[in-house]
Design an enzyme around this catalytic site. Sequence first.
Site, PDB file in Angstrom:
ATOM      1  N   ASP A  20       3.918 -44.876  41.488  1.00  0.00           N
ATOM      2  CA  ASP A  20       4.234 -43.463  41.203  1.00  0.00           C
ATOM      3  C   ASP A  20       3.134 -42.609  41.811  1.00  0.00           C
ATOM      4  O   ASP A  20       2.136 -43.135  42.349  1.00  0.00           O
ATOM      5  CB  ASP A  20       4.355 -43.238  39.680  1.00  0.00           C
ATOM      6  CG  ASP A  20       5.326 -42.100  39.327  1.00  0.00           C
ATOM      7  OD1 ASP A  20       5.119 -40.970  39.817  1.00  0.00           O
ATOM      8  OD2 ASP A  20       6.281 -42.337  38.558  1.00  0.00           O
TER       9      ASP A  20
ATOM     10  N   HIS B 121      19.200 -39.566  41.145  1.00  0.00           N
ATOM     11  CA  HIS B 121      19.866 -38.371  40.580  1.00  0.00           C
ATOM     12  C   HIS B 121      19.002 -37.099  40.653  1.00  0.00           C
ATOM     13  O   HIS B 121      19.500 -36.016  40.389  1.00  0.00           O
ATOM     14  CB  HIS B 121      20.349 -38.638  39.145  1.00  0.00           C
ATOM     15  CG  HIS B 121      19.269 -38.580  38.096  1.00  0.00           C
ATOM     16  ND1 HIS B 121      19.567 -38.487  36.747  1.00  0.00           N
ATOM     17  CD2 HIS B 121      17.927 -38.590  38.189  1.00  0.00           C
ATOM     18  CE1 HIS B 121      18.439 -38.443  36.064  1.00  0.00           C
ATOM     19  NE2 HIS B 121      17.430 -38.508  36.904  1.00  0.00           N
TER      20      HIS B 121
ATOM     21  N   TRP C 129      13.484 -45.557  27.237  1.00  0.00           N
ATOM     22  CA  TRP C 129      13.633 -47.008  27.395  1.00  0.00           C
ATOM     23  C   TRP C 129      13.459 -47.755  26.097  1.00  0.00           C
ATOM     24  O   TRP C 129      13.730 -48.942  26.010  1.00  0.00           O
ATOM     25  CB  TRP C 129      12.721 -47.509  28.517  1.00  0.00           C
ATOM     26  CG  TRP C 129      13.057 -46.773  29.772  1.00  0.00           C
ATOM     27  CD1 TRP C 129      12.214 -46.024  30.536  1.00  0.00           C
ATOM     28  CD2 TRP C 129      14.356 -46.642  30.389  1.00  0.00           C
ATOM     29  NE1 TRP C 129      12.894 -45.437  31.583  1.00  0.00           N
ATOM     30  CE2 TRP C 129      14.202 -45.799  31.514  1.00  0.00           C
ATOM     31  CE3 TRP C 129      15.624 -47.140  30.104  1.00  0.00           C
ATOM     32  CZ2 TRP C 129      15.290 -45.464  32.341  1.00  0.00           C
ATOM     33  CZ3 TRP C 129      16.689 -46.804  30.924  1.00  0.00           C
ATOM     34  CH2 TRP C 129      16.510 -45.980  32.022  1.00  0.00           C
TER      35      TRP C 129
ATOM     36  N   TYR D 254       5.759 -30.889  36.718  1.00  0.00           N
ATOM     37  CA  TYR D 254       4.345 -31.166  36.399  1.00  0.00           C
ATOM     38  C   TYR D 254       3.483 -29.912  36.497  1.00  0.00           C
ATOM     39  O   TYR D 254       2.343 -29.963  36.937  1.00  0.00           O
ATOM     40  CB  TYR D 254       3.808 -32.243  37.358  1.00  0.00           C
ATOM     41  CG  TYR D 254       4.477 -33.603  37.216  1.00  0.00           C
ATOM     42  CD1 TYR D 254       4.907 -34.085  35.985  1.00  0.00           C
ATOM     43  CD2 TYR D 254       4.648 -34.427  38.331  1.00  0.00           C
ATOM     44  CE1 TYR D 254       5.505 -35.333  35.870  1.00  0.00           C
ATOM     45  CE2 TYR D 254       5.240 -35.682  38.226  1.00  0.00           C
ATOM     46  CZ  TYR D 254       5.668 -36.126  36.988  1.00  0.00           C
ATOM     47  OH  TYR D 254       6.248 -37.371  36.879  1.00  0.00           O
TER      48      TYR D 254
ATOM     49  N   GLY E 266       0.932 -43.613  44.922  1.00  0.00           N
ATOM     50  CA  GLY E 266       1.409 -43.338  46.274  1.00  0.00           C
ATOM     51  C   GLY E 266       2.594 -42.393  46.253  1.00  0.00           C
ATOM     52  O   GLY E 266       2.968 -41.886  45.185  1.00  0.00           O
ATOM     53  N   ASP E 267       3.185 -42.179  47.449  1.00  0.00           N
ATOM     54  CA  ASP E 267       4.319 -41.263  47.586  1.00  0.00           C
ATOM     55  C   ASP E 267       5.461 -42.016  48.252  1.00  0.00           C
ATOM     56  O   ASP E 267       5.319 -42.490  49.377  1.00  0.00           O
ATOM     57  CB  ASP E 267       3.878 -40.064  48.445  1.00  0.00           C
ATOM     58  CG  ASP E 267       4.957 -38.999  48.547  1.00  0.00           C
ATOM     59  OD1 ASP E 267       6.144 -39.357  48.756  1.00  0.00           O
ATOM     60  OD2 ASP E 267       4.620 -37.808  48.440  1.00  0.00           O
TER      61      ASP E 267
END
Length: 350
Positions: A215, A260, A169, A152, A240-241
């Site tokens: 997220d 992963h 998706w 990011y 949030g984290d």
Amino acid sequence: MMAEHLSRSELDYPFKLLEYFNGFRVSKVIFSACELGVFDLLLRSPEPMSAQHVARELSTSVDGTERLLDALVGMEILEVETSDGAAVYSSTDVANLYLARGSSKSLHDMIAYQSQTVYPLWNHLADAVREGRNQNEKAFGLPPEDIFQAVYRSEEEMLRFMGLMNSSWVLDGHDIATAFDLSGFQKIVDLGGCTGALAREMAKAYPSSSVTVFDLPQVVETALKHFPQEDAGAVRFLGGDFFSGELPPADLYVLARIIHDWPEEKCLALLKKLYDACKPGGGVLLVEALLFENRRGPVTAQIFSLNMLVQMEGRERPPSGYTGLLNRTGFHDVQVCRTGKSYDAILAVR
Ligand code: SAM
Ligand code: ASE
């Protein structure tokens, strides 16, 4: 002719090797045509177009355009016919569906990320293998241990990455949502759910369950602003984290392409945290590209694993790799479903 090729040994003439050598250029032919807008132009055009006409519309050189179009014909992504002695090009159904921008199944955003971000990172593959870690420092001057700072690193990059996540998706979302019957889970939380693309497939498949995307706050903000949904309201978003913050309660936690990304100790800490947050009967659904148990394939998953080395801190695993992580954190009844597509699903319960 063909049969003769097939019967000949790779030692006589290394057909497969030479094809592999060309792989990166084959990719770039498609990526560049996508970037230039070739597929969008041909989709909109009521008639097949000459190279001159395409070049005029795209403000590109006639010579370069003709070679690019011819390569795409050779790759069977475009078609060519002769009209009044001149070659005219048209698109194929596959290119219209997957390579043009506007289509509901467009992979345009996946291509943009592969071309702009993954391709330059892979320049450093040998160094990644030598050092056994990602190349974010060499590529972007960013520390290797803060992988999402690199992913990011600018607003543009955040949008590109989210575009990639969103577009996967389109292909695999429905298969993943229905790999197991999840209708017994009332409250589903997709941790690191990004734009909500997979969450929306879950909401569609299980209309009586509630689905929440969790997220990082700036990702949620960007998702709501830049990836709006027609069926707004089907999925809720929460910032949030998942490592340091509190987790929202859920009957099922989804972790798609999360495990992963991270080194083993972080995966174990996260899964332990989920286990503690789960009630008995609660579950976790992992979504990843599974290696074969003997790790001899599929090539796609092996390549993804190298990608995790070059860009992140994690790896792809065979089923036993996930079963091991889940059992060590207390989960049991691990079930594995291979979809036959890029991504597979693993379900476990507390
Ligand atoms: N699950 C999505 C999918 O498969 O399309 C996105 C997967 S992406 C590889 C990883 C996601 O985890 C990103 O959306 C990222 O913003 C999110 N993430 C990374 N660190 C996080 C954290 N500490 N807390 C919450 N989300 C995080
Ligand atoms: C991640 C997935 C990806 C983190 C970084 C990534 C992908 C590309 N970069 O979780 C998508 C899947 N992998 C590949 C190689 O395309």
